[in-house]
Design a protein around this motif. Structure first.
Motif, short mmCIF file in Angstrom:
data_model
loop_
_atom_site.label_atom_id
_atom_site.label_comp_id
_atom_site.label_asym_id
_atom_site.label_seq_id
_atom_site.Cartn_x
_atom_site.Cartn_y
_atom_site.Cartn_z
N ARG A 1 21.56 41.60 28.58
CA ARG A 1 22.50 42.54 29.19
C ARG A 1 22.67 42.25 30.68
NH1 ARG A 1 20.33 48.14 26.34
NH2 ARG A 1 21.71 48.05 24.49
N THR A 2 21.57 41.90 31.34
CA THR A 2 21.65 41.57 32.76
C THR A 2 22.50 40.33 32.98
OG1 THR A 2 19.43 42.51 33.12
CG2 THR A 2 20.30 41.02 34.82
N ARG A 3 22.30 39.29 32.13
CA ARG A 3 23.10 38.07 32.26
C ARG A 3 24.58 38.36 31.98
NH1 ARG A 3 18.74 35.60 29.41
NH2 ARG A 3 20.00 35.55 27.50
N ARG A 4 24.84 39.22 31.00
CA ARG A 4 26.23 39.54 30.70
C ARG A 4 26.89 40.27 31.87
NH1 ARG A 4 27.78 44.16 26.50
NH2 ARG A 4 26.76 45.24 28.21
N GLN A 5 26.14 41.20 32.50
CA GLN A 5 26.69 41.91 33.65
C GLN A 5 26.99 40.95 34.79
OE1 GLN A 5 27.71 45.04 33.86
NE2 GLN A 5 27.15 45.33 31.71
N LEU A 6 26.13 39.94 34.98
CA LEU A 6 26.38 38.95 36.02
C LEU A 6 27.65 38.15 35.72
CD1 LEU A 6 22.82 37.54 36.84
CD2 LEU A 6 24.31 38.88 38.35
N LYS A 7 27.82 37.78 34.45
CA LYS A 7 29.03 37.05 34.06
C LYS A 7 30.27 37.89 34.30
CE LYS A 7 26.95 34.10 30.50
NZ LYS A 7 26.92 33.79 29.04
N LEU A 8 30.22 39.14 33.87
CA LEU A 8 31.38 40.02 34.06
C LEU A 8 31.64 40.24 35.54
CD1 LEU A 8 30.80 42.65 31.24
CD2 LEU A 8 32.49 40.83 31.29
N ARG A 9 30.56 40.36 36.33
CA ARG A 9 30.72 40.54 37.76
C ARG A 9 31.43 39.34 38.38
NH1 ARG A 9 31.61 43.81 41.94
NH2 ARG A 9 30.66 43.08 43.87
N SER A 10 31.04 38.13 37.97
CA SER A 10 31.66 36.94 38.54
C SER A 10 33.15 36.87 38.21
CB SER A 10 30.94 35.69 38.02
OG SER A 10 31.19 35.49 36.64
N HIS A 11 33.52 37.27 37.00
CA HIS A 11 34.94 37.23 36.61
C HIS A 11 35.73 38.34 37.30
CE1 HIS A 11 34.44 34.03 33.73
NE2 HIS A 11 33.37 34.63 33.27
N ARG A 12 35.10 39.48 37.53
CA ARG A 12 35.79 40.54 38.28
C ARG A 12 36.02 40.11 39.73
NH1 ARG A 12 32.53 44.24 35.15
NH2 ARG A 12 30.95 44.25 36.79
N LEU A 13 35.04 39.39 40.30
CA LEU A 13 35.22 38.90 41.67
C LEU A 13 36.36 37.89 41.74
CD1 LEU A 13 31.49 38.47 42.78
CD2 LEU A 13 33.12 40.17 43.63
N SER A 14 36.45 37.00 40.74
CA SER A 14 37.54 36.02 40.73
C SER A 14 38.90 36.71 40.60
CB SER A 14 37.34 35.05 39.57
OG SER A 14 36.19 34.26 39.77
N ALA A 15 38.96 37.74 39.75
CA ALA A 15 40.22 38.48 39.60
C ALA A 15 40.56 39.21 40.90
CB ALA A 15 40.09 39.48 38.45
N LEU A 16 39.54 39.71 41.60
CA LEU A 16 39.78 40.38 42.88
C LEU A 16 40.28 39.40 43.93
CD1 LEU A 16 39.56 42.94 44.59
CD2 LEU A 16 37.15 42.37 45.00
N ARG A 17 39.71 38.19 43.92
CA ARG A 17 40.16 37.14 44.86
C ARG A 17 41.63 36.78 44.60
NH1 ARG A 17 42.46 33.39 46.49
NH2 ARG A 17 41.71 31.46 47.49
N ARG A 18 42.02 36.73 43.33
CA ARG A 18 43.42 36.45 42.99
C ARG A 18 44.33 37.60 43.43
NH1 ARG A 18 46.58 32.98 39.77
NH2 ARG A 18 48.72 33.70 40.12
N LYS A 19 43.86 38.83 43.26
CA LYS A 19 44.65 40.00 43.68
C LYS A 19 44.85 40.00 45.19
CE LYS A 19 44.79 45.05 43.34
NZ LYS A 19 44.06 46.26 42.86
N LEU A 20 43.82 39.58 45.91
CA LEU A 20 43.92 39.51 47.36
C LEU A 20 44.98 38.49 47.79
CD1 LEU A 20 42.72 40.44 50.08
CD2 LEU A 20 41.00 38.64 49.85
N TYR A 21 44.99 37.35 47.14
CA TYR A 21 45.99 36.32 47.44
C TYR A 21 47.40 36.81 47.09
CZ TYR A 21 48.60 31.93 47.17
OH TYR A 21 49.55 30.95 47.33
N ASP A 22 47.54 37.45 45.93
CA ASP A 22 48.85 37.94 45.49
C ASP A 22 49.38 39.05 46.40
OD1 ASP A 22 48.89 36.17 43.41
OD2 ASP A 22 48.18 37.61 41.91
N SER A 23 48.50 39.72 47.16
CA SER A 23 48.98 40.74 48.08
C SER A 23 49.72 40.12 49.27
CB SER A 23 47.81 41.58 48.59
OG SER A 23 46.97 40.82 49.45
#
Length: 302
Positions: free
Chosen positions: A88-110
């Motif tokens: 579960r901890t590893r899965r949360q880390l994976k999901l966290r990394s993908h959320r950060l990447s999506a946030l980085r893309r949202k920042l660029y699209d702004s």
């Protein structure tokens, strides 16, 4: 809750046995043979009676639980619980990394707004400054809206935006560079590690899909048109555009999450069945349901 499920299963089994077969039970009570008459799905009662015997035998196998060492079962359950928590901890880390990447893309699209040009080809697009300011970036954002607005002011002050807000290729590259620096600057050391690992994986997947897409085009130029080529090329093009879209941050996570789900499910079941005072006691309750249903079918066929 589990006890309620067992009680509901028993009642459902009784209803299934009694309601559809009420006429057969009437003949059975009158002492008439019913084994050749159809019950469910036009199968004769004799076949269902044999199925009932198998269910009774399966219910009797619950006695094996009493022959097992409960201490060893509990140890296995605790170990499974520890592995489950690690997964579960590893899965949360994976999901966290993908959320950060999506946030980085949202920042660029702004900053950058890309719109297809009317009457242009599939690769023609108008790139301009995005004037729609975001109202926020969510709780996962490592920066505040005020931090972003100050950063936006600094970026736009260094750009000479064309008429109608058009952006050149060099300007979009500069925006991407500054956005990346600003984003990493606000990440914690742990988030920076998982984000960089995720970005490395994204580039590897992009390179593989891009190379396959180029190979597909070269194949068409040398061999020619075929239905197999259309299918393969369509899959590659779709994958490429999905990877480059805002959803691309999550696209590369799907294979890993698909592998995690069965392991998490098995770990959850093993933990909750073994790590308790009476290990595998749930199977005794299931055995009761199987015995009641099997006995009813066997009785009707006798």
């Amino acid at each position: 809750m589990f006890n309620g499920i067992i009680v509901a299963s028993v009642l459902a089994g009784v209803v299934v046995l009694v309601v559809p077969a009420r006429q057969l039970w009437g003949l059975w009570l009158a002492g008439k043979p019913v084994e050749s008459l159809p019950l469910f799905w036009d199968m004769p009662v004799l076949i269902w009676g044999r199925i009932g015997k198998v269910l009774q035998f399966a219910a009797g196998l619950a006695v094996i639980i009493d022959l097992l060492d409960p201490d060893k079962l509990r140890v296995t359950g605790r170990q499974a619980g520890q592995r489950l928590q690690e997964r579960r901890t590893r899965r949360q880390l994976k999901l966290r990394s993908h959320r950060l990447s999506a946030l980085r893309r949202k920042l660029y699209d702004s900053f950058v707004d890309v719109q297809p040009m009317a009457g242009g080809g599939p690769w023609d697009a108008a790139v301009s400054l995005n004037t729609r300011l975001p109202t926020g970036f969510g709780q996962d954002a490592p920066f505040t809206l005020e931090d972003y607005l100050r950063f936006r002011e600094r970026v736009l002050a260094g750009l000479h935006v064309r008429t109608a807000g058009r952006l050149s290729h060099e300007q979009t590259q500069e925006i991407g560079k500054q956005v990346g620096a600003f984003f990493k600057e606000h990440l914690s050391p742990e988030d920076k590690t998982v984000y960089e690992q995720r970005e490395g994986k994204w580039w590897r997947v992009s390179a593989v899909i891009g190379a396959a897409l180029i190979g597909s085009i070269l194949y068409y130029m040398t061999v020619g048109f075929s239905l197999e080529w259309i299918f393969l090329h369509g899959v590659l093009v779709t994958s490429f555009f999905m990877l480059m879209s805002p959803a691309g941050a999550y696209m590369t996570a799907l294979p890993g999450l698909a592998r995690e789900v069965p392991a998490l499910l098995v770990g959850y079941l093993v933990t909750h069945l073994l790590n308790r005072t009476r290990p595998l006691h749930a199977f005794r309750k299931i055995a009761v349901v199987l015995f009641i249903i099997g006995f009813g079918l066997d009785l009707l066929a006798s």
